[in-house]
Write an enzyme that holds these catalytic residues in place. Structure first.
Site, mmCIF file in Angstrom:
data_model
loop_
_atom_site.group_PDB
_atom_site.id
_atom_site.type_symbol
_atom_site.label_atom_id
_atom_site.label_comp_id
_atom_site.label_asym_id
_atom_site.label_seq_id
_atom_site.Cartn_x
_atom_site.Cartn_y
_atom_site.Cartn_z
ATOM 1 N N GLU A 126 2.563 88.782 111.647
ATOM 2 C CA GLU A 126 1.729 88.406 112.773
ATOM 3 C C GLU A 126 0.298 88.781 112.438
ATOM 4 O O GLU A 126 0.063 89.655 111.615
ATOM 5 C CB GLU A 126 2.162 89.062 114.090
ATOM 6 C CG GLU A 126 2.025 90.557 114.138
ATOM 7 C CD GLU A 126 3.355 91.241 113.910
ATOM 8 O OE1 GLU A 126 4.387 90.712 114.318
ATOM 9 O OE2 GLU A 126 3.349 92.309 113.313
ATOM 10 N N CYS A 127 -0.618 88.070 113.055
ATOM 11 C CA CYS A 127 -2.039 88.331 112.873
ATOM 12 C C CYS A 127 -2.659 88.357 114.261
ATOM 13 O O CYS A 127 -2.537 87.385 115.013
ATOM 14 C CB CYS A 127 -2.682 87.242 112.012
ATOM 15 S SG CYS A 127 -4.446 87.493 111.727
#
Length: 126
Positions: free
Chosen positions: A105-106
């Site tokens: 995830e970012c």
């Protein structure tokens, strides 16, 4: 039982934590920022150079644990500006093959330690 794994090549922790902790077959790596241990300076020459330095710091820790980036099962990327996502993704992606890339995830955050623009943590499976 947990095993502490630190690398003399990666920036020394700036708080009460270690570079990584191995528990069973899982290695949990603390978030790394673009600090160059060899020059004792923050890399601030642009998000691509900063991302490369973060990945290099992670590499040093992964190497110290006797693993490779192929062992990464999860990465978390924290960035201050989502407009940098494509540049970060290009550099980050060069360390993995598309077929075996980890989950990830970012997220964009307001502030990171030392006011850096990126921090990445990882979980690996031996």
């Amino acid at each position: 039982m947990k095993q502490i794994i630190n690398s003399s090549k990666a920036p020394a922790p700036i708080g009460p934590y270690n570079h990584s902790v191995m528990v069973g077959d899982l290695l949990f790596i603390s978030g790394q920022i673009p600090f160059n241990q060899a020059t004792e300076t923050l890399v601030t020459t642009g998000i691509q150079d900063e991302t490369k330095q973060v990945m290099q710091n992670l590499y040093y820790i992964v190497e110290e644990a006797g693993l490779t980036f192929e062992h990464v099962v999860k990465a978390t990327i924290f960035i201050r500006n989502m407009d940098h996502f494509s540049m970060i993704n290009e550099i980050y992606g060069s360390y993995f093959s598309a077929e075996t890339a980890p989950a990830r995830e970012c997220v964009q955050v307001e502030k990171l330690p030392r006011n850096v623009n990126i921090e990445i943590s990882m979980i690996l499976h031996r």
